[in-house]
Design a protein around this motif. Sequence first.
Motif, PDB file in Angstrom:
ATOM      1  N   LEU A  78       0.840  -1.197   0.000  1.00  0.00           N
ATOM      2  CA  LEU A  78       0.000   0.000   0.000  1.00  0.00           C
ATOM      3  C   LEU A  78       0.877   1.249   0.000  1.00  0.00           C
ATOM      4  CD1 LEU A  78      -2.719   1.467   0.177  1.00  0.00           C
ATOM      5  CD2 LEU A  78      -2.578   1.213   2.674  1.00  0.00           C
ATOM      6  N   GLY A  79       1.890   1.271   0.841  1.00  0.00           N
ATOM      7  CA  GLY A  79       2.808   2.409   0.882  1.00  0.00           C
ATOM      8  C   GLY A  79       3.470   2.641  -0.457  1.00  0.00           C
ATOM      9  N   LYS A  99       3.964   5.777  -5.443  1.00  0.00           N
ATOM     10  CA  LYS A  99       3.965   5.851  -6.902  1.00  0.00           C
ATOM     11  C   LYS A  99       2.985   6.917  -7.395  1.00  0.00           C
ATOM     12  CE  LYS A  99       4.311   1.891  -9.263  1.00  0.00           C
ATOM     13  NZ  LYS A  99       4.171   0.465  -9.650  1.00  0.00           N
ATOM     14  N   VAL A 100       1.805   6.939  -6.817  1.00  0.00           N
ATOM     15  CA  VAL A 100       0.795   7.925  -7.211  1.00  0.00           C
ATOM     16  C   VAL A 100       1.252   9.326  -6.819  1.00  0.00           C
ATOM     17  CG1 VAL A 100      -1.581   8.694  -6.825  1.00  0.00           C
ATOM     18  CG2 VAL A 100      -1.091   6.268  -7.193  1.00  0.00           C
ATOM     19  N   ARG A 125       7.995   3.753 -11.576  1.00  0.00           N
ATOM     20  CA  ARG A 125       7.014   4.838 -11.434  1.00  0.00           C
ATOM     21  C   ARG A 125       5.634   4.356 -11.864  1.00  0.00           C
ATOM     22  NH1 ARG A 125       9.981   8.270 -15.756  1.00  0.00           N
ATOM     23  NH2 ARG A 125       9.236   7.299 -17.639  1.00  0.00           N
ATOM     24  N   CYS A 126       4.642   5.125 -11.488  1.00  0.00           N
ATOM     25  CA  CYS A 126       3.239   4.823 -11.763  1.00  0.00           C
ATOM     26  C   CYS A 126       2.953   4.902 -13.266  1.00  0.00           C
ATOM     27  CB  CYS A 126       2.372   5.841 -11.008  1.00  0.00           C
ATOM     28  SG  CYS A 126       0.621   5.482 -11.029  1.00  0.00           S
ATOM     29  N   GLY A 146      -4.600   6.478 -10.715  1.00  0.00           N
ATOM     30  CA  GLY A 146      -3.237   6.118 -10.323  1.00  0.00           C
ATOM     31  C   GLY A 146      -3.192   5.000  -9.312  1.00  0.00           C
ATOM     32  N   MET A 147      -4.100   4.999  -8.373  1.00  0.00           N
ATOM     33  CA  MET A 147      -4.125   3.948  -7.343  1.00  0.00           C
ATOM     34  C   MET A 147      -4.523   2.595  -7.941  1.00  0.00           C
ATOM     35  SD  MET A 147      -2.943   4.960  -4.479  1.00  0.00           S
ATOM     36  CE  MET A 147      -3.483   3.690  -3.328  1.00  0.00           C
ATOM     37  N   ARG A 148      -5.122   2.611  -9.111  1.00  0.00           N
ATOM     38  CA  ARG A 148      -5.556   1.362  -9.729  1.00  0.00           C
ATOM     39  C   ARG A 148      -4.691   0.969 -10.925  1.00  0.00           C
ATOM     40  NH1 ARG A 148      -8.664   3.776  -6.692  1.00  0.00           N
ATOM     41  NH2 ARG A 148     -10.370   2.803  -5.615  1.00  0.00           N
ATOM     42  N   ALA A 149      -3.748   1.823 -11.283  1.00  0.00           N
ATOM     43  CA  ALA A 149      -2.901   1.553 -12.473  1.00  0.00           C
ATOM     44  C   ALA A 149      -1.810   0.559 -12.164  1.00  0.00           C
ATOM     45  CB  ALA A 149      -2.303   2.861 -12.990  1.00  0.00           C
TER      46      ALA A 149
END
Length: 174
Positions: free
Chosen positions: A7-8, A13-14, A69-70, A171-174
């Motif tokens: 999670l961190g 990344k986001v 990276r994201c 971003g949190m789902r990418a």
Amino acid sequence: MPEDSELGSRILKVNHAGEHGAICIYTGQIIAARLTARDMVMELEEFKSHEKRHRYVFWSELQRRGRRRCRSYWLCALGGFVLGLATGLLGRKAIASTTVAVERVVLRHLEHQLELLRGKDEAAVLAISSIVEDERRHHDHSAEHLHGGKFWPKVLSPVIAASTEAVIWVGMRA
């Protein structure tokens, strides 16, 4: 514990992509402000330098973790530049309204991230904590430019806030 670290890492990344987007917002605004709000250029350049440091903080932690990276990194760049250029062309109140709207969302997310990660991923907490005060100053200083201006905050804030939330969600789902 691996879940917390994951999670961190996702959050970092986001945040890293978001900081890149903020740099691009300021880049677009600086270009346009040279025509519409010359007196704001130095302030925008200062804010941009803070965002570059923030991006470096998150990138350093991602590298330490061996993370890339994201996927939304370039989406943030393109969207940020277009937003910055467009609002920069609209002048000082639109520039300030943009910063206030973005930072309001960002600050809320940073506080939530700190709550989620405290006691679970202290390296992420440290990275996030290191930028909060700068983001708050950007918000507060930009809000001072809005005294007497009601049009741009009313028009831009909801659209920019929703867009910022959407980019974070993607971003949190990418």
